[in-house]
Design an enzyme around this catalytic site. Structure first.
Site, PDB file in Angstrom:
ATOM      1  N   GLU A 240      -4.140  -8.179   1.747  1.00  0.00           N
ATOM      2  CA  GLU A 240      -5.563  -8.468   1.539  1.00  0.00           C
ATOM      3  C   GLU A 240      -6.164  -9.322   2.654  1.00  0.00           C
ATOM      4  O   GLU A 240      -7.275  -9.067   3.099  1.00  0.00           O
ATOM      5  CB  GLU A 240      -5.769  -9.157   0.188  1.00  0.00           C
ATOM      6  CG  GLU A 240      -5.591  -8.227  -1.005  1.00  0.00           C
ATOM      7  CD  GLU A 240      -6.195  -8.789  -2.269  1.00  0.00           C
ATOM      8  OE1 GLU A 240      -7.415  -8.632  -2.482  1.00  0.00           O
ATOM      9  OE2 GLU A 240      -5.442  -9.402  -3.046  1.00  0.00           O
ATOM     10  N   HIS A 256      22.500  -5.608  -2.656  1.00  0.00           N
ATOM     11  CA  HIS A 256      23.198  -4.502  -3.302  1.00  0.00           C
ATOM     12  C   HIS A 256      22.598  -3.142  -2.954  1.00  0.00           C
ATOM     13  O   HIS A 256      23.104  -2.120  -3.414  1.00  0.00           O
ATOM     14  CB  HIS A 256      23.194  -4.701  -4.823  1.00  0.00           C
ATOM     15  CG  HIS A 256      23.939  -5.928  -5.259  1.00  0.00           C
ATOM     16  ND1 HIS A 256      25.297  -5.947  -5.453  1.00  0.00           N
ATOM     17  CD2 HIS A 256      23.508  -7.183  -5.497  1.00  0.00           C
ATOM     18  CE1 HIS A 256      25.674  -7.156  -5.816  1.00  0.00           C
ATOM     19  NE2 HIS A 256      24.612  -7.934  -5.844  1.00  0.00           N
ATOM     20  N   LYS A 351     -12.889   1.658  -5.168  1.00  0.00           N
ATOM     21  CA  LYS A 351     -13.672   1.466  -6.392  1.00  0.00           C
ATOM     22  C   LYS A 351     -14.886   2.410  -6.416  1.00  0.00           C
ATOM     23  O   LYS A 351     -15.235   2.959  -7.468  1.00  0.00           O
ATOM     24  CB  LYS A 351     -14.134   0.012  -6.506  1.00  0.00           C
ATOM     25  CG  LYS A 351     -13.009  -0.964  -6.826  1.00  0.00           C
ATOM     26  CD  LYS A 351     -13.538  -2.397  -6.895  1.00  0.00           C
ATOM     27  CE  LYS A 351     -12.420  -3.376  -7.239  1.00  0.00           C
ATOM     28  NZ  LYS A 351     -12.918  -4.787  -7.282  1.00  0.00           N
TER      29      LYS A 351
END
Length: 357
Positions: A240, A256, A351
């Site tokens: 951001e 792992h 948006k």
């Protein structure tokens, strides 16, 4: 490149004063504490099975993550972060629900709100207004109203995280954290003398790291039990604030699986800049050893490895000392390239497209 010692130029590029807001975290967190302390809420006679936090993005969901890490060995119910449109089947009358949307208009959170409402869960909300405030008023749901700022929740952790802590204490689920919060406020006052805009590059680790990062892909490694969410926060802030793709992972988990990827071709792995989060007090001996080995192995592989250390008198301070450093780094990084750190044009475009019929 912009000279980060040119204070006038740095503040000019930062058109919405995110650096100034960050420098004033001490005041913001103090105000957040006062607002929360004045919030009247009755302690329910109820045994909650889980705490579910509805929220998205760099403010609400990250605050929930930091809460989960900070209270790892104190809160005796699980903390679930719900970032989507729907809520899981186990949400029922035994669930404690925090609905968090700074704008009050986050569509995923409002969708989840409507589903929870029909399940009989105990609900409360934190918002600066919008539809969420209206819906809480309609349904007589306790709602804490916080300052709006400029509508960028990543800048207002003090208005989100601190009230959650205070409310959980009011509900009798955790101990009173006022003293720890006051110590954190004091720490912010000290740290801005290290990371603030007026501090020159040669004395400012945040500016130094931001400059070193140029041309690299940021990678942040945190650790269990307390620095997973801090690494997540910094990774999100690179997106951001810095307008950079960034990645994060957690020790010991990454040893792992992801560690095998360290054998990727040299011309690829050399593009990464690793920020390794360390804590000489909270890291266990096993975690310290894993971080030592990680730094040693990756210093010979990656473009750069920078180890940063937590500081402060308590766990809250130590976690947020690295959050604070990360916030400054991710604000200076784009300014160094001449980019304004605050606008989020891609999110706004998304948006707009979502709103199209």
């Amino acid at each position: 490149m912009i000279d980060l010692n040119d204070v006038k130029k740095v503040r000019q590029i930062d058109s919405m004063s995110s650096l100034l807001t960050t420098e004033r975290y001490d005041m913001q967190f103090e105000e957040g504490l006062k607002i929360a302390e004045n919030f009247k809420i009755e302690k329910p006679m109820h045994n909650f099975h889980e705490l579910v936090i509805l929220g998205t993005g760099g403010g609400s969901s990250v605050a929930a993550g930091l809460l989960r890490s900070y209270l790892f060995d104190e809160l005796d119910i699980p903390v679930i972060i719900n970032q989507g449109y729907n809520v899981p089947a186990y949400v029922d009358e035994n669930s404690l629900i925090f609905v968090i949307s700074h704008s009050g208009n986050t569509e995923e959170t409002l969708s989840a709100f409507e589903q929870v409402k029909s399940k009989g869960a105990y609900m409360l909300a934190i918002t600066a207004g919008g539809l969420l405030q209206d819906k809480c008023a309609e349904n007589q749901i306790p709602c804490l109203i916080v300052p709006q700022d400029i509508g960028h929740p990543r800048r207002v952790l003090g208005y989100i995280f601190i009230p959650i802590l205070v409310i959980l204490s009011k509900l009798g689920l955790i101990s009173d954290k006022t003293h720890e919060i006051q110590q954190l406020i004091n720490l912010f006052s000290e740290l801005k003398q290290k990371y603030g805009v007026d501090v020159p590059v040669e004395d400012n680790p945040a500016k130094q790291i931001a400059m070193e990062l140029y041309g690299y892909i940021p990678l942040v490694y945190g650790s269990l039990d307390y620095y997973d969410s801090v690494a997540w926060r910094i990774k999100n802030q690179f997106g951001e604030n810095s307008k950079l793709m960034a990645f994060y992972n957690v020790i010991p988990n990454l040893h792992h699986d992801e560690a095998v990827g360290w054998d990727m071709p040299e011309d690829l792995i050399s593009k990464f800049y690793l920020i390794l989060l360390r804590d000489d007090e909270l890291d266990s001996p096993k975690i310290k050893k894993r971080k030592d080995i990680t730094a040693e192995m990756l210093s010979a592989r990656m473009g750069k490895v920078r180890q940063v250390y937590a500081e402060g008198p308590n766990r809250l301070c130590r976690m947020f000392s690295l959050v604070y450093l990360g916030d400054f780094i991710t604000l200076y990084a784009p300014i160094y390239r001449g980019v304004d750190p605050t606008p989020v044009n891609i999110i706004n475009l998304f948006k707009t497209k979502m709103a199209e019929s």
